[in-house]
Design a protein around this motif. Structure first.
Motif, PDB file in Angstrom:
ATOM      1  N   PRO A  33      85.363   4.571  -7.814  1.00 28.38           N
ATOM      2  CA  PRO A  33      86.820   4.596  -7.615  1.00 28.38           C
ATOM      3  C   PRO A  33      87.405   3.212  -7.879  1.00 28.38           C
ATOM      4  N   LYS A  34      88.640   3.171  -8.344  1.00 33.05           N
ATOM      5  CA  LYS A  34      89.233   1.884  -8.728  1.00 33.05           C
ATOM      6  C   LYS A  34      89.334   0.904  -7.563  1.00 33.05           C
ATOM      7  N   TRP A  35      89.491   1.409  -6.335  1.00 36.54           N
ATOM      8  CA  TRP A  35      89.621   0.506  -5.190  1.00 36.54           C
ATOM      9  C   TRP A  35      88.348  -0.302  -4.937  1.00 36.54           C
ATOM     10  N   VAL A  36      87.203   0.190  -5.439  1.00 41.93           N
ATOM     11  CA  VAL A  36      85.936  -0.522  -5.235  1.00 41.93           C
ATOM     12  C   VAL A  36      85.954  -1.891  -5.920  1.00 41.93           C
ATOM     13  N   GLY A  37      86.822  -2.034  -6.928  1.00 39.47           N
ATOM     14  CA  GLY A  37      86.949  -3.345  -7.566  1.00 39.47           C
ATOM     15  C   GLY A  37      87.287  -4.437  -6.567  1.00 39.47           C
ATOM     16  N   PHE A  38      87.966  -4.054  -5.487  1.00 42.51           N
ATOM     17  CA  PHE A  38      88.368  -5.031  -4.470  1.00 42.51           C
ATOM     18  C   PHE A  38      87.250  -5.374  -3.492  1.00 42.51           C
ATOM     19  N   ILE A  39      86.096  -4.714  -3.592  1.00 45.69           N
ATOM     20  CA  ILE A  39      84.970  -5.079  -2.738  1.00 45.69           C
ATOM     21  C   ILE A  39      83.791  -5.570  -3.575  1.00 45.69           C
ATOM     22  N   THR A  40      84.070  -6.000  -4.792  1.00 43.42           N
ATOM     23  CA  THR A  40      83.042  -6.659  -5.595  1.00 43.42           C
ATOM     24  C   THR A  40      82.839  -8.075  -5.047  1.00 43.42           C
ATOM     25  N   PRO A  41      81.718  -8.730  -5.356  1.00 40.70           N
ATOM     26  CA  PRO A  41      81.400 -10.039  -4.752  1.00 40.70           C
ATOM     27  C   PRO A  41      82.488 -11.093  -4.882  1.00 40.70           C
ATOM     28  N   PHE A  42      83.205 -11.138  -5.994  1.00 33.38           N
ATOM     29  CA  PHE A  42      84.252 -12.153  -6.153  1.00 33.38           C
ATOM     30  C   PHE A  42      85.332 -11.989  -5.090  1.00 33.38           C
ATOM     31  N   PHE A  43      85.831 -10.769  -4.923  1.00 35.44           N
ATOM     32  CA  PHE A  43      86.906 -10.538  -3.959  1.00 35.44           C
ATOM     33  C   PHE A  43      86.406 -10.677  -2.523  1.00 35.44           C
ATOM     34  N   LEU A  44      85.198 -10.223  -2.244  1.00 37.58           N
ATOM     35  CA  LEU A  44      84.651 -10.372  -0.898  1.00 37.58           C
ATOM     36  C   LEU A  44      84.523 -11.842  -0.513  1.00 37.58           C
ATOM     37  N   THR A  45      84.230 -12.687  -1.490  1.00 34.84           N
ATOM     38  CA  THR A  45      84.157 -14.129  -1.229  1.00 34.84           C
ATOM     39  C   THR A  45      85.539 -14.688  -0.924  1.00 34.84           C
ATOM     40  N   LEU A  46      86.541 -14.229  -1.641  1.00 31.42           N
ATOM     41  CA  LEU A  46      87.914 -14.686  -1.383  1.00 31.42           C
ATOM     42  C   LEU A  46      88.364 -14.305   0.025  1.00 31.42           C
ATOM     43  N   TYR A  47      88.024 -13.095   0.466  1.00 32.31           N
ATOM     44  CA  TYR A  47      88.464 -12.632   1.778  1.00 32.31           C
ATOM     45  C   TYR A  47      87.906 -13.505   2.908  1.00 32.31           C
ATOM     46  N   GLN A  48      86.772 -14.115   2.658  1.00 34.35           N
ATOM     47  CA  GLN A  48      86.146 -14.922   3.710  1.00 34.35           C
ATOM     48  C   GLN A  48      86.849 -16.260   3.934  1.00 34.35           C
ATOM     49  N   GLN A  49      87.563 -16.745   2.898  1.00 30.59           N
ATOM     50  CA  GLN A  49      88.092 -18.112   2.975  1.00 30.59           C
ATOM     51  C   GLN A  49      89.077 -18.328   4.126  1.00 30.59           C
ATOM     52  N   PRO A  50      90.087 -17.452   4.323  1.00 31.67           N
ATOM     53  CA  PRO A  50      90.983 -17.678   5.463  1.00 31.67           C
ATOM     54  C   PRO A  50      90.275 -17.545   6.804  1.00 31.67           C
ATOM     55  N   ILE A  51      89.267 -16.674   6.870  1.00 32.49           N
ATOM     56  CA  ILE A  51      88.506 -16.521   8.115  1.00 32.49           C
ATOM     57  C   ILE A  51      87.783 -17.822   8.441  1.00 32.49           C
ATOM     58  N   ILE A  52      87.128 -18.390   7.423  1.00 31.57           N
ATOM     59  CA  ILE A  52      86.394 -19.646   7.620  1.00 31.57           C
ATOM     60  C   ILE A  52      87.356 -20.776   7.974  1.00 31.57           C
ATOM     61  N   TYR A  53      88.505 -20.782   7.313  1.00 36.29           N
ATOM     62  CA  TYR A  53      89.478 -21.855   7.530  1.00 36.29           C
ATOM     63  C   TYR A  53      89.952 -21.900   8.984  1.00 36.29           C
ATOM     64  N   PHE A  54      90.187 -20.731   9.565  1.00 40.41           N
ATOM     65  CA  PHE A  54      90.741 -20.676  10.922  1.00 40.41           C
ATOM     66  C   PHE A  54      89.675 -20.632  12.012  1.00 40.41           C
ATOM     67  N   MET A  55      88.420 -20.568  11.626  1.00 42.82           N
ATOM     68  CA  MET A  55      87.350 -20.589  12.627  1.00 42.82           C
ATOM     69  C   MET A  55      87.253 -21.969  13.264  1.00 42.82           C
ATOM     70  N   PRO A  56      87.016 -22.033  14.561  1.00 42.72           N
ATOM     71  CA  PRO A  56      86.811 -23.343  15.189  1.00 42.72           C
ATOM     72  C   PRO A  56      85.506 -23.963  14.695  1.00 42.72           C
ATOM     73  N   SER A  57      85.454 -25.278  14.723  1.00 45.20           N
ATOM     74  CA  SER A  57      84.255 -25.976  14.276  1.00 45.20           C
ATOM     75  C   SER A  57      83.059 -25.542  15.111  1.00 45.20           C
ATOM     76  N   SER A  58      82.028 -25.056  14.442  1.00 46.90           N
ATOM     77  CA  SER A  58      80.835 -24.576  15.142  1.00 46.90           C
ATOM     78  C   SER A  58      79.698 -24.428  14.150  1.00 46.90           C
ATOM     79  N   GLU A  59      78.510 -24.208  14.690  1.00 49.14           N
ATOM     80  CA  GLU A  59      77.354 -23.976  13.830  1.00 49.14           C
ATOM     81  C   GLU A  59      77.543 -22.701  13.022  1.00 49.14           C
ATOM     82  N   LEU A  60      78.137 -21.683  13.640  1.00 52.19           N
ATOM     83  CA  LEU A  60      78.381 -20.422  12.946  1.00 52.19           C
ATOM     84  C   LEU A  60      79.295 -20.626  11.745  1.00 52.19           C
ATOM     85  N   LYS A  61      80.316 -21.460  11.889  1.00 54.65           N
ATOM     86  CA  LYS A  61      81.219 -21.741  10.773  1.00 54.65           C
ATOM     87  C   LYS A  61      80.452 -22.383   9.626  1.00 54.65           C
TER      88      LYS A  61
END
Length: 246
Positions: A183-211
């Motif tokens: 399905p065309k929507w699967v294009g949005f869960i390919t590795p490139f887009f999944l990597t983009l989605y992580q960036q704001p999450i990482i940015y707003f995470m508090p400094s930690s080992e998990l980050k």
């Protein structure tokens, strides 16, 4: 070996490779460091080194960095069945187009470039640790070596990432254009887009080992999610497709 068995083994291989690379990233570069804690690099040699890179792995033991480099570099070949697997979703008629074959080999090339780009982190980390823990009299020579290692990392890692991004962007475009059985929507869960989605999450995470862990392993976390989702959602569809092709 029939196609159904190949597909099942390809999924298994891809998931194992993704896990090994996530672990490798976390071990070799999964640190959350404040460069100002290391004035030798952030002040004394700030004009001679990449300060962030120079301080990133100072707290990693040699065994940790080596393990992180080796577990990933030595399992990269396991990604190749995943590239083959992704290509099985491409429509048969479109497979004959030069652009489809070009993308297929571009993704293969991305896998071949990954091991060296990843392993160089170990050498960079060790040379900066050597500078940090040795007498300043040895620093000029060690800084020269570190400069060469850093340049090698920029070239090898940078090239691998660029090729990967281009390859998966093109693959996502194939999906959006209806050139695959997905399905065309699967294009949005390919590795490139999944990597983009992580960036704001990482940015707003508090400094930690998990980050530090997530930040270092972003693209390979995306690989893991992508292949798991394909396995859960579209394995049966692909098995039916290969049966019909046969």
């Amino acid at each position: 070996m029939n196609n159904q068995l190949k597909i099942k083994l390809a999924f298994l291989s891809s998931i194992i490779a993704s896990i090994c690379w996530v672990v490798g990233d976390m071990f070799v570069a999964g640190f959350e460091v404040n460069p100002s804690d290391y004035p030798l690099f952030s002040e004394t040699y700030a004009d001679q080194v990449d300060v962030v890179l120079a301080t990133l792995m100072l707290e990693g033991s040699t065994n940790r960095l080596m393990f992180g480099a080796l577990i990933a570099a030595m399992t990269a070949v396991l990604f190749l069945p995943g590239i083959w697997l992704s290509y099985q979703f491409v429509n048969n008629q479109f497979k004959t187009k030069w652009i489809a074959w070009s993308n297929y080999y571009l993704l293969i090339l991305s896998v071949l470039l990954m091991p060296l780009g990843h392993a160089v982190y170990y050498y960079v980390g060790e040379i900066f640790k050597a500078i940090y823990f040795t007498d300043k009299v040895a620093h000029p020579y060690l800084l020269k070596i570190a400069s060469g290692f850093t340049t090698s990392l920029y070239i090898t890692w940078g090239t691998a990432i660029i090729v990967m991004f281009i390859g998966w962007i093109i693959y996502a475009i194939f999906i959006f254009l209806g050139k695959t059985s997905l399905p065309k929507w699967v294009g949005f869960i390919t590795p490139f887009f999944l990597t983009l989605y992580q960036q704001p999450i990482i940015y707003f995470m508090p400094s930690s080992e998990l980050k530090g862990w997530i930040g270092s392993a972003g693209f390979n976390i995306s690989y893991l999610i992508f292949f798991i989702l394909l396995f859960i959602l579209y394995r049966d569809k692909l098995l039916i497709k290969t049966e019909n092709d046969d």
